[in-house]
Motif scaffolding. Structure first.
Motif, PDB file in Angstrom:
ATOM      1  N   ARG A 120       4.059  43.031 -42.317  1.00 53.29           N
ATOM      2  CA  ARG A 120       4.988  41.896 -42.217  1.00 53.29           C
ATOM      3  C   ARG A 120       4.680  41.038 -40.995  1.00 53.29           C
ATOM      4  NH1 ARG A 120      11.481  42.095 -41.207  1.00 53.29           N
ATOM      5  NH2 ARG A 120      11.814  39.869 -41.397  1.00 53.29           N
ATOM      6  N   THR A 121       4.504  41.665 -39.835  1.00 53.60           N
ATOM      7  CA  THR A 121       4.238  40.882 -38.625  1.00 53.60           C
ATOM      8  C   THR A 121       2.872  40.205 -38.690  1.00 53.60           C
ATOM      9  OG1 THR A 121       3.446  42.850 -37.444  1.00 53.60           O
ATOM     10  CG2 THR A 121       5.770  42.225 -37.147  1.00 53.60           C
ATOM     11  N   LYS A 122       1.935  40.825 -39.373  1.00 52.99           N
ATOM     12  CA  LYS A 122       0.612  40.208 -39.540  1.00 52.99           C
ATOM     13  C   LYS A 122       0.725  38.936 -40.388  1.00 52.99           C
ATOM     14  CE  LYS A 122      -4.127  41.324 -40.782  1.00 52.99           C
ATOM     15  NZ  LYS A 122      -5.041  42.361 -41.260  1.00 52.99           N
ATOM     16  N   ARG A 123       1.510  39.022 -41.483  1.00 45.47           N
ATOM     17  CA  ARG A 123       1.713  37.840 -42.331  1.00 45.47           C
ATOM     18  C   ARG A 123       2.429  36.733 -41.554  1.00 45.47           C
ATOM     19  NH1 ARG A 123       3.226  41.798 -46.012  1.00 45.47           N
ATOM     20  NH2 ARG A 123       5.434  41.343 -45.650  1.00 45.47           N
ATOM     21  N   MET A 124       3.449  37.112 -40.800  1.00 49.56           N
ATOM     22  CA  MET A 124       4.192  36.115 -40.028  1.00 49.56           C
ATOM     23  C   MET A 124       3.305  35.482 -38.961  1.00 49.56           C
ATOM     24  SD  MET A 124       7.886  38.011 -39.633  1.00 49.56           S
ATOM     25  CE  MET A 124       8.604  36.711 -38.630  1.00 49.56           C
ATOM     26  N   GLY A 125       2.509  36.295 -38.287  1.00 49.93           N
ATOM     27  CA  GLY A 125       1.614  35.787 -37.256  1.00 49.93           C
ATOM     28  C   GLY A 125       0.551  34.848 -37.803  1.00 49.93           C
ATOM     29  N   ALA A 126       0.149  35.054 -39.044  1.00 49.56           N
ATOM     30  CA  ALA A 126      -0.858  34.192 -39.669  1.00 49.56           C
ATOM     31  C   ALA A 126      -0.333  32.768 -39.860  1.00 49.56           C
ATOM     32  CB  ALA A 126      -1.293  34.778 -41.003  1.00 49.56           C
ATOM     33  N   ARG A 127       0.983  32.601 -39.906  1.00 47.95           N
ATOM     34  CA  ARG A 127       1.567  31.264 -40.062  1.00 47.95           C
ATOM     35  C   ARG A 127       1.469  30.438 -38.778  1.00 47.95           C
ATOM     36  NH1 ARG A 127       5.834  34.295 -43.208  1.00 47.95           N
ATOM     37  NH2 ARG A 127       5.212  33.939 -45.352  1.00 47.95           N
ATOM     38  N   VAL A 128       1.338  31.127 -37.639  1.00 45.36           N
ATOM     39  CA  VAL A 128       1.181  30.456 -36.339  1.00 45.36           C
ATOM     40  C   VAL A 128       0.051  31.181 -35.609  1.00 45.36           C
ATOM     41  CG1 VAL A 128       2.335  29.749 -34.214  1.00 45.36           C
ATOM     42  CG2 VAL A 128       3.666  29.955 -36.316  1.00 45.36           C
ATOM     43  N   PRO A 129      -1.198  30.891 -35.967  1.00 42.86           N
ATOM     44  CA  PRO A 129      -2.329  31.663 -35.437  1.00 42.86           C
ATOM     45  C   PRO A 129      -2.549  31.523 -33.927  1.00 42.86           C
ATOM     46  CG  PRO A 129      -3.098  29.868 -36.838  1.00 42.86           C
ATOM     47  CD  PRO A 129      -1.612  29.889 -36.932  1.00 42.86           C
ATOM     48  N   GLU A 130      -2.147  30.456 -33.326  1.00 45.08           N
ATOM     49  CA  GLU A 130      -2.349  30.246 -31.884  1.00 45.08           C
ATOM     50  C   GLU A 130      -1.128  30.643 -31.070  1.00 45.08           C
ATOM     51  OE1 GLU A 130      -5.339  29.365 -30.728  1.00 45.08           O
ATOM     52  OE2 GLU A 130      -6.021  29.354 -32.813  1.00 45.08           O
ATOM     53  N   LEU A 131      -0.356  31.597 -31.522  1.00 50.97           N
ATOM     54  CA  LEU A 131       0.879  32.013 -30.884  1.00 50.97           C
ATOM     55  C   LEU A 131       0.609  32.615 -29.498  1.00 50.97           C
ATOM     56  CD1 LEU A 131       3.956  32.328 -31.447  1.00 50.97           C
ATOM     57  CD2 LEU A 131       3.438  34.630 -32.254  1.00 50.97           C
ATOM     58  N   ASP A 132       1.300  32.078 -28.490  1.00 45.43           N
ATOM     59  CA  ASP A 132       1.218  32.615 -27.134  1.00 45.43           C
ATOM     60  C   ASP A 132       2.604  32.508 -26.510  1.00 45.43           C
ATOM     61  OD1 ASP A 132       0.879  32.950 -24.311  1.00 45.43           O
ATOM     62  OD2 ASP A 132      -1.274  32.650 -24.617  1.00 45.43           O
ATOM     63  N   LEU A 133       3.256  33.625 -26.341  1.00 43.76           N
ATOM     64  CA  LEU A 133       4.659  33.658 -25.928  1.00 43.76           C
ATOM     65  C   LEU A 133       4.956  32.927 -24.626  1.00 43.76           C
ATOM     66  CD1 LEU A 133       5.591  37.359 -26.782  1.00 43.76           C
ATOM     67  CD2 LEU A 133       5.913  35.313 -28.168  1.00 43.76           C
ATOM     68  N   PHE A 134       4.114  33.106 -23.626  1.00 41.30           N
ATOM     69  CA  PHE A 134       4.442  32.557 -22.312  1.00 41.30           C
ATOM     70  C   PHE A 134       3.893  31.155 -22.086  1.00 41.30           C
ATOM     71  CE2 PHE A 134       4.783  37.175 -21.871  1.00 41.30           C
ATOM     72  CZ  PHE A 134       6.128  37.246 -21.515  1.00 41.30           C
ATOM     73  N   THR A 135       2.660  30.889 -22.496  1.00 43.04           N
ATOM     74  CA  THR A 135       2.122  29.541 -22.276  1.00 43.04           C
ATOM     75  C   THR A 135       2.827  28.505 -23.159  1.00 43.04           C
ATOM     76  OG1 THR A 135       0.309  29.863 -23.848  1.00 43.04           O
ATOM     77  CG2 THR A 135      -0.149  30.341 -21.527  1.00 43.04           C
ATOM     78  N   GLN A 136       3.320  28.923 -24.319  1.00 41.27           N
ATOM     79  CA  GLN A 136       4.070  28.012 -25.188  1.00 41.27           C
ATOM     80  C   GLN A 136       5.568  28.029 -24.873  1.00 41.27           C
ATOM     81  OE1 GLN A 136       2.860  29.475 -29.056  1.00 41.27           O
ATOM     82  NE2 GLN A 136       1.059  28.136 -29.107  1.00 41.27           N
ATOM     83  N   GLN A 137       5.951  28.788 -23.891  1.00 39.91           N
ATOM     84  CA  GLN A 137       7.338  28.892 -23.437  1.00 39.91           C
ATOM     85  C   GLN A 137       8.292  29.333 -24.553  1.00 39.91           C
ATOM     86  OE1 GLN A 137       7.967  25.011 -21.724  1.00 39.91           O
ATOM     87  NE2 GLN A 137       6.882  25.560 -19.843  1.00 39.91           N
ATOM     88  N   LEU A 138       7.863  30.342 -25.288  1.00 35.80           N
ATOM     89  CA  LEU A 138       8.687  30.909 -26.350  1.00 35.80           C
ATOM     90  C   LEU A 138       9.566  32.044 -25.814  1.00 35.80           C
ATOM     91  CD1 LEU A 138       5.960  31.107 -29.150  1.00 35.80           C
ATOM     92  CD2 LEU A 138       7.468  29.194 -28.556  1.00 35.80           C
ATOM     93  N   VAL A 139       9.098  32.645 -24.720  1.00 37.20           N
ATOM     94  CA  VAL A 139       9.801  33.742 -24.058  1.00 37.20           C
ATOM     95  C   VAL A 139       9.745  33.479 -22.560  1.00 37.20           C
ATOM     96  CG1 VAL A 139       9.707  36.237 -23.557  1.00 37.20           C
ATOM     97  CG2 VAL A 139       9.256  35.408 -25.870  1.00 37.20           C
ATOM     98  N   GLU A 140      10.843  33.797 -21.872  1.00 32.61           N
ATOM     99  CA  GLU A 140      10.854  33.666 -20.411  1.00 32.61           C
ATOM    100  C   GLU A 140      11.154  35.002 -19.759  1.00 32.61           C
ATOM    101  OE1 GLU A 140      13.762  30.713 -19.379  1.00 32.61           O
ATOM    102  OE2 GLU A 140      15.357  31.733 -20.440  1.00 32.61           O
ATOM    103  N   ARG A 141      10.583  35.181 -18.568  1.00 31.64           N
ATOM    104  CA  ARG A 141      10.828  36.394 -17.783  1.00 31.64           C
ATOM    105  C   ARG A 141      12.102  36.186 -16.980  1.00 31.64           C
ATOM    106  NH1 ARG A 141       5.128  35.337 -17.282  1.00 31.64           N
ATOM    107  NH2 ARG A 141       3.937  37.058 -18.140  1.00 31.64           N
TER     108      ARG A 141
END
Length: 131
Positions: free
Chosen positions: A41-62
């Protein structure tokens, strides 16, 4: 298993989208060992946004010893979630059917309770006369 998708899915499940690092690691370990379905499931979801980067895209914050999903992270996760198409069958309603108001739901147990003292009385009488 797509690590970054898993982090987003875990964080979105927490109140305010925040999880401490120990909680995040625990949930990651559980999902990592949950079997091939989660990994697929996570592989299929990740394929929809192949350039996913949590921190550089500011999707997650520390924050304060943990991580929090941002509004942007929620939006990206929403894009990755599969949507049912018109051709897909909707899941059937698995709730128990409601009784019609015309059918008295307690009539049978009341009848049984009325008969019970009669049976008990007969038994007592037969035991007294037998003994």
């Amino acid at each position: 298993m797509n690590f970054q998708v898993t982090v987003l899915k875990i964080l979105v499940s927490y109140p305010n989208g925040f999880a401490s690092m120990p909680a995040l690691k625990r949930d990651m370990a559980i999902l990592a060992t949950s079997g091939p379905d989660w990994a697929a499931r996570t592989k299929r979801m990740g394929a929809r946004v192949p350039e996913l980067d949590l921190f550089t895209q500011q999707l997650v914050e520390r924050l304060n010893g943990g991580r929090r999903i941002t509004d942007k992270g929620r939006a990206v996760l929403e894009l990755m979630e599969p949507r049912p198409t018109a051709n897909q069958v909707q899941p059937e309603d698995t709730r128990a059917p409601e009784l019609s108001p015309q059918v008295p739901a307690v009539s049978l147990p009341v009848e049984l309770r009325r008969r019970e003292p009669e049976r008990l009385g007969r038994r007592r009488c037969s035991r007294v006369t037998d003994g």
